[in-house]
Motif scaffolding. Sequence first.
Motif, PDB file in Angstrom:
ATOM      1  N   SER A 183       0.509  -0.913   0.157  1.00 23.59           N
ATOM      2  CA  SER A 183       0.306   0.581   0.204  1.00 23.59           C
ATOM      3  C   SER A 183       1.013   1.059  -0.310  1.00 23.59           C
ATOM      4  O   SER A 183       2.282   0.800   0.405  1.00 23.59           O
ATOM      5  N   ALA A 184       0.451   2.363   0.048  1.00 24.53           N
ATOM      6  CA  ALA A 184       1.003   3.492  -0.878  1.00 24.53           C
ATOM      7  C   ALA A 184       1.783   4.209   0.768  1.00 24.53           C
ATOM      8  O   ALA A 184       2.611   4.432  -0.074  1.00 24.53           O
ATOM      9  N   PHE A 185       1.308   4.138   2.139  1.00 23.55           N
ATOM     10  CA  PHE A 185       2.229   4.646   2.566  1.00 23.55           C
ATOM     11  C   PHE A 185       2.368   3.077   3.796  1.00 23.55           C
ATOM     12  O   PHE A 185       2.365   3.849   5.229  1.00 23.55           O
ATOM     13  N   CYS A 186       2.529   2.441   3.123  1.00 24.73           N
ATOM     14  CA  CYS A 186       3.153   1.396   3.618  1.00 24.73           C
ATOM     15  C   CYS A 186       4.947   1.041   4.474  1.00 24.73           C
ATOM     16  O   CYS A 186       5.505   1.351   3.045  1.00 24.73           O
ATOM     17  N   ALA A 187       5.791   2.158   5.066  1.00 22.36           N
ATOM     18  CA  ALA A 187       7.033   1.932   5.463  1.00 22.36           C
ATOM     19  C   ALA A 187       7.781   0.566   5.463  1.00 22.36           C
ATOM     20  O   ALA A 187       8.843  -0.177   3.993  1.00 22.36           O
ATOM     21  N   PRO A 188       7.546  -0.720   6.021  1.00 18.03           N
ATOM     22  CA  PRO A 188       7.356  -2.182   5.407  1.00 18.03           C
ATOM     23  C   PRO A 188       7.240  -2.553   4.601  1.00 18.03           C
ATOM     24  O   PRO A 188       8.236  -3.201   4.006  1.00 18.03           O
ATOM     25  N   CYS A 189       6.908  -1.960   3.849  1.00 21.12           N
ATOM     26  CA  CYS A 189       6.492  -2.580   1.894  1.00 21.12           C
ATOM     27  C   CYS A 189       7.831  -1.753   1.302  1.00 21.12           C
ATOM     28  O   CYS A 189       8.491  -2.401   0.349  1.00 21.12           O
ATOM     29  N   ARG A 190       8.357  -0.499   1.868  1.00 24.08           N
ATOM     30  CA  ARG A 190       9.502  -0.155   0.266  1.00 24.08           C
ATOM     31  C   ARG A 190      10.627  -0.765   0.807  1.00 24.08           C
ATOM     32  O   ARG A 190      11.426  -1.207   0.464  1.00 24.08           O
ATOM     33  N   ALA A 191      11.018  -1.834   2.021  1.00 27.19           N
ATOM     34  CA  ALA A 191      12.073  -1.873   2.786  1.00 27.19           C
ATOM     35  C   ALA A 191      11.726  -3.237   2.346  1.00 27.19           C
ATOM     36  O   ALA A 191      12.633  -4.069   1.234  1.00 27.19           O
ATOM     37  N   HIS A 244      10.186 -10.930 -10.013  1.00 31.59           N
ATOM     38  CA  HIS A 244       9.483  -9.616  -8.252  1.00 31.59           C
ATOM     39  C   HIS A 244       8.001  -9.368  -8.989  1.00 31.59           C
ATOM     40  O   HIS A 244       8.608  -7.754  -9.402  1.00 31.59           O
ATOM     41  N   LEU A 245       7.054  -9.217  -8.703  1.00 33.66           N
ATOM     42  CA  LEU A 245       5.559  -8.674  -9.127  1.00 33.66           C
ATOM     43  C   LEU A 245       5.090  -7.902  -7.988  1.00 33.66           C
ATOM     44  O   LEU A 245       5.531  -8.216  -6.555  1.00 33.66           O
ATOM     45  N   GLU A 246       5.356  -6.382  -8.032  1.00 32.74           N
ATOM     46  CA  GLU A 246       4.598  -5.807  -6.905  1.00 32.74           C
ATOM     47  C   GLU A 246       3.124  -5.579  -7.053  1.00 32.74           C
ATOM     48  O   GLU A 246       2.876  -4.756  -8.341  1.00 32.74           O
ATOM     49  N   ILE A 247       2.326  -5.642  -6.192  1.00 33.02           N
ATOM     50  CA  ILE A 247       0.699  -5.430  -6.323  1.00 33.02           C
ATOM     51  C   ILE A 247       0.344  -4.430  -5.641  1.00 33.02           C
ATOM     52  O   ILE A 247       0.532  -3.908  -4.358  1.00 33.02           O
ATOM     53  N   ASP A 248      -0.296  -3.250  -5.888  1.00 35.38           N
ATOM     54  CA  ASP A 248      -1.513  -2.264  -4.902  1.00 35.38           C
ATOM     55  C   ASP A 248      -2.667  -3.093  -4.714  1.00 35.38           C
ATOM     56  O   ASP A 248      -3.330  -3.048  -5.245  1.00 35.38           O
ATOM     57  N   ALA A 249      -2.332  -2.632  -3.489  1.00 32.03           N
ATOM     58  CA  ALA A 249      -3.108  -3.975  -2.785  1.00 32.03           C
ATOM     59  C   ALA A 249      -4.344  -2.866  -2.239  1.00 32.03           C
ATOM     60  O   ALA A 249      -5.892  -3.198  -3.165  1.00 32.03           O
ATOM     61  N   GLU A 250      -4.357  -1.910  -2.286  1.00 32.55           N
ATOM     62  CA  GLU A 250      -6.443  -0.588  -2.764  1.00 32.55           C
ATOM     63  C   GLU A 250      -6.018  -0.963  -4.086  1.00 32.55           C
ATOM     64  O   GLU A 250      -7.598  -0.958  -4.155  1.00 32.55           O
ATOM     65  N   ALA A 251      -5.783  -0.695  -5.316  1.00 36.85           N
ATOM     66  CA  ALA A 251      -5.934  -0.789  -6.162  1.00 36.85           C
ATOM     67  C   ALA A 251      -6.939  -1.813  -6.970  1.00 36.85           C
ATOM     68  O   ALA A 251      -7.342  -2.220  -7.585  1.00 36.85           O
ATOM     69  N   HIS A 252      -5.740  -3.177  -6.591  1.00 40.73           N
ATOM     70  CA  HIS A 252      -6.760  -4.775  -6.268  1.00 40.73           C
ATOM     71  C   HIS A 252      -7.632  -4.685  -5.952  1.00 40.73           C
ATOM     72  O   HIS A 252      -7.158  -6.623  -4.699  1.00 40.73           O
TER      73      HIS A 252
END
Length: 138
Positions: free
Chosen positions: A60-68, A85-93
């Motif tokens: 999600s956009a404001f998730c600090a652990p997501c960046r790491a 590696h595929l990253e999916i925006d949880a809010e958009a899906h």
Amino acid sequence: MTTGLVVCVSVLAAASAYGVLRRRLSGRVRVRGRDEGRRLGAAELGGELGRRATLVQFSSAFCAPCRATRRVLGEVAGLVPGVAHLEIDAEAHLDLVRELGILKTPTVLVLDADGRVVRRATGQPRKADVIAALGEAV
């Protein structure tokens, strides 16, 4: 007055035990019974699967652990040939998030070459745990 003190100490002990347990379980790569046999394809994920395995990260956009987590998974995908590696925006899906039972970001799914979910990690996984999970996917 002693009853209040006993209640306060009990609540603090229970909260501390819960916090320690949550911290230990966060980021662990494990098998979930509900994931067994579940397959995901390029159309659902919005990107091509890896030749040997795929690391799917729900963020999600404001998730600090997501960046790491993005950095760790990118490094692993760069180290191990045939891994994507595929990253999916949880809010958009949201439909896919609900279907897969994603409750927290980051959540990482490890898929084998056929797109079957073989492992799942909720929270920021450790690099060594992801590499070990890939051993089972390949």
